[in-house]
Design a protein around this motif. Sequence first.
Motif, PDB file in Angstrom:
ATOM      1  N   CYS A 149      -5.678  -6.748   3.584  1.00  0.00           N
ATOM      2  CA  CYS A 149      -5.672  -5.772   2.479  1.00  0.00           C
ATOM      3  C   CYS A 149      -6.879  -4.838   2.584  1.00  0.00           C
ATOM      4  CB  CYS A 149      -5.652  -6.495   1.132  1.00  0.00           C
ATOM      5  SG  CYS A 149      -4.106  -7.378   0.841  1.00  0.00           S
ATOM      6  N   ALA A 150      -8.042  -5.392   2.941  1.00  0.00           N
ATOM      7  CA  ALA A 150      -9.237  -4.550   3.092  1.00  0.00           C
ATOM      8  C   ALA A 150      -9.023  -3.525   4.203  1.00  0.00           C
ATOM      9  CB  ALA A 150     -10.460  -5.419   3.388  1.00  0.00           C
ATOM     10  N   GLY A 188     -12.215   9.245   5.117  1.00  0.00           N
ATOM     11  CA  GLY A 188     -11.888  10.661   5.266  1.00  0.00           C
ATOM     12  C   GLY A 188     -11.222  11.266   4.050  1.00  0.00           C
ATOM     13  N   ARG A 189     -11.087  10.455   2.993  1.00  0.00           N
ATOM     14  CA  ARG A 189     -10.415  10.959   1.786  1.00  0.00           C
ATOM     15  C   ARG A 189     -11.294  10.758   0.560  1.00  0.00           C
ATOM     16  NH1 ARG A 189      -5.041   8.336   0.579  1.00  0.00           N
ATOM     17  NH2 ARG A 189      -3.949   8.167   2.526  1.00  0.00           N
ATOM     18  N   GLY A 190     -12.607  10.737   0.752  1.00  0.00           N
ATOM     19  CA  GLY A 190     -13.500  10.628  -0.397  1.00  0.00           C
ATOM     20  C   GLY A 190     -13.942   9.217  -0.718  1.00  0.00           C
ATOM     21  N   GLY A 191     -13.515   8.247   0.099  1.00  0.00           N
ATOM     22  CA  GLY A 191     -13.997   6.877  -0.078  1.00  0.00           C
ATOM     23  C   GLY A 191     -13.285   6.107  -1.172  1.00  0.00           C
ATOM     24  N   GLY A 192     -13.944   5.046  -1.639  1.00  0.00           N
ATOM     25  CA  GLY A 192     -13.345   4.172  -2.646  1.00  0.00           C
ATOM     26  C   GLY A 192     -14.153   2.893  -2.769  1.00  0.00           C
ATOM     27  N   THR A 193     -13.574   1.924  -3.467  1.00  0.00           N
ATOM     28  CA  THR A 193     -14.287   0.653  -3.706  1.00  0.00           C
ATOM     29  C   THR A 193     -13.356  -0.536  -3.479  1.00  0.00           C
ATOM     30  OG1 THR A 193     -15.582   1.763  -5.426  1.00  0.00           O
ATOM     31  CG2 THR A 193     -15.680  -0.635  -5.377  1.00  0.00           C
ATOM     32  N   PHE A 231       0.821  -1.218   0.000  1.00  0.00           N
ATOM     33  CA  PHE A 231       0.000   0.000   0.000  1.00  0.00           C
ATOM     34  C   PHE A 231       0.855   1.268   0.000  1.00  0.00           C
ATOM     35  CE2 PHE A 231      -4.513  -0.939   0.076  1.00  0.00           C
ATOM     36  CZ  PHE A 231      -4.488  -2.316   0.183  1.00  0.00           C
ATOM     37  N   THR A 232       2.016   1.195   0.643  1.00  0.00           N
ATOM     38  CA  THR A 232       2.927   2.352   0.606  1.00  0.00           C
ATOM     39  C   THR A 232       3.389   2.593  -0.826  1.00  0.00           C
ATOM     40  OG1 THR A 232       3.654   1.921   2.854  1.00  0.00           O
ATOM     41  CG2 THR A 232       5.121   3.268   1.496  1.00  0.00           C
ATOM     42  N   ALA A 233       3.715   1.515  -1.539  1.00  0.00           N
ATOM     43  CA  ALA A 233       4.133   1.651  -2.950  1.00  0.00           C
ATOM     44  C   ALA A 233       2.987   2.207  -3.791  1.00  0.00           C
ATOM     45  CB  ALA A 233       4.582   0.293  -3.492  1.00  0.00           C
ATOM     46  N   ALA A 234       1.768   1.759  -3.503  1.00  0.00           N
ATOM     47  CA  ALA A 234       0.604   2.232  -4.264  1.00  0.00           C
ATOM     48  C   ALA A 234       0.413   3.732  -4.085  1.00  0.00           C
ATOM     49  CB  ALA A 234      -0.648   1.479  -3.819  1.00  0.00           C
ATOM     50  N   GLU A 235       0.577   4.192  -2.844  1.00  0.00           N
ATOM     51  CA  GLU A 235       0.333   5.611  -2.561  1.00  0.00           C
ATOM     52  C   GLU A 235       1.370   6.508  -3.229  1.00  0.00           C
ATOM     53  OE1 GLU A 235      -3.056   5.926  -0.420  1.00  0.00           O
ATOM     54  OE2 GLU A 235      -1.673   6.778   1.028  1.00  0.00           O
ATOM     55  N   GLN A 236       2.506   5.920  -3.603  1.00  0.00           N
ATOM     56  CA  GLN A 236       3.488   6.732  -4.331  1.00  0.00           C
ATOM     57  C   GLN A 236       2.998   7.061  -5.739  1.00  0.00           C
ATOM     58  OE1 GLN A 236       7.091   4.489  -3.715  1.00  0.00           O
ATOM     59  NE2 GLN A 236       7.250   5.198  -1.607  1.00  0.00           N
ATOM     60  N   LEU A 237       2.058   6.237  -6.251  1.00  0.00           N
ATOM     61  CA  LEU A 237       1.456   6.538  -7.563  1.00  0.00           C
ATOM     62  C   LEU A 237       0.310   7.541  -7.434  1.00  0.00           C
ATOM     63  CD1 LEU A 237       1.100   3.028  -9.304  1.00  0.00           C
ATOM     64  CD2 LEU A 237       2.839   4.774  -9.706  1.00  0.00           C
ATOM     65  N   GLY A 238      -0.341   7.535  -6.272  1.00  0.00           N
ATOM     66  CA  GLY A 238      -1.510   8.402  -6.052  1.00  0.00           C
ATOM     67  C   GLY A 238      -2.384   7.766  -4.986  1.00  0.00           C
ATOM     68  N   PRO A 239      -3.340   8.519  -4.421  1.00  0.00           N
ATOM     69  CA  PRO A 239      -4.177   7.983  -3.341  1.00  0.00           C
ATOM     70  C   PRO A 239      -4.890   6.693  -3.758  1.00  0.00           C
ATOM     71  CG  PRO A 239      -4.878  10.193  -4.014  1.00  0.00           C
ATOM     72  CD  PRO A 239      -3.672   9.875  -4.814  1.00  0.00           C
ATOM     73  N   VAL A 274      -9.256   0.471   3.733  1.00  0.00           N
ATOM     74  CA  VAL A 274     -10.229   1.298   4.469  1.00  0.00           C
ATOM     75  C   VAL A 274      -9.516   2.408   5.233  1.00  0.00           C
ATOM     76  CG1 VAL A 274     -11.874   1.276   6.406  1.00  0.00           C
ATOM     77  CG2 VAL A 274     -12.013  -0.478   4.623  1.00  0.00           C
ATOM     78  N   ARG A 275      -8.362   2.083   5.847  1.00  0.00           N
ATOM     79  CA  ARG A 275      -7.610   3.117   6.587  1.00  0.00           C
ATOM     80  C   ARG A 275      -7.243   4.286   5.678  1.00  0.00           C
ATOM     81  NH1 ARG A 275      -3.553  -0.705  10.243  1.00  0.00           N
ATOM     82  NH2 ARG A 275      -5.104  -1.175  11.852  1.00  0.00           N
ATOM     83  N   ARG A 276      -6.954   3.974   4.420  1.00  0.00           N
ATOM     84  CA  ARG A 276      -6.530   5.041   3.494  1.00  0.00           C
ATOM     85  C   ARG A 276      -7.709   5.729   2.802  1.00  0.00           C
ATOM     86  NH1 ARG A 276      -2.716   1.496   4.292  1.00  0.00           N
ATOM     87  NH2 ARG A 276      -0.540   2.169   4.264  1.00  0.00           N
TER      88      ARG A 276
END
Length: 244
Positions: free
Chosen positions: A118-119, A128-133, A71-79, A123-125
Amino acid sequence: MDGTVVVTGGSRGIGAAVVQALAARGIRTCFSYSTHREAADVVAAGAADLGTDCVAVQADVCVEADVRRLFTAAEQLGPVTGLVNNAGIAARQSRVVDMEADRIRRVLDVNVVGSFLCAREAVRRMTGRGGGTIVNVSSRAAVLGSAGEYVDYAASKAAVDALTVGLAREVAADGIRVVGVRPGLIRTDFHARSGEPERVERLQRSVPMGRGGEPSEVAEAVVWLLSDGASYVTGTTLDVSGGR
Ligand code: NAP
């Protein structure tokens, strides 16, 4: 869709098809693999050829530190705005009466604990940041039970279905949708790894549509569930199984 989608088990089969389908739509992905580095490199190169950012990370979904690194690697691409909980295994076909405890634990660890970890990170990310799926890849086995083949696997996927329902209700107010797909007989290496490479050929006549499915057919359902087109869909799992 803005942001980055994390796909677990993106190096082969259904996960690779999901990465490809998202890349074709210009959606950034960060995907994990377990051991098949070369396969992962091919998938990442395919996304790059389509002009879409894509990163492959070696990460075992049952190892917490690996999941955090993914997830840290993913966030380097964007939220992170999407997660496809796809990594999954079945052990060799066996009756329950012959199953060793270690085998049952490993199947539950990868398919259930891995999906939970992973879920949780998603959810932690997303909160408060507009949600997701979050899309959980289950199996028709959850309903059919896989007698004589891998009841442990079927039970693990039933747990994944319960995760979809329960987590969806927990996080709906945070703008996070949690949905699932239940593939039927799909042409991937999965069957060879569980001891029967020709399993789809053996069973396909029992499928109402008379054939096995392609990974891309599951990927299209996943892409739709991730999209705004599915904005009012949560807490449910879609069968992608040719009627099986
Ligand atoms: P597959 O071809 O065997 O691919 C499995 C993928 O998961 C690979 O990318 C593998 O990485 C990865 N993986 C395995 N264990 C992992 C772990 N501990 N941590 C991280 N990644 C791991 O299987 P598939 O058919 O595409 O299956 C994908 C999902 O669909 C699974 O959840 C499976 O249960 C489900 N499903 C499949 C079918 C079917 O008929 N194929 C039907 C119903 C449901 P490596 O390449 O590094 O090994």
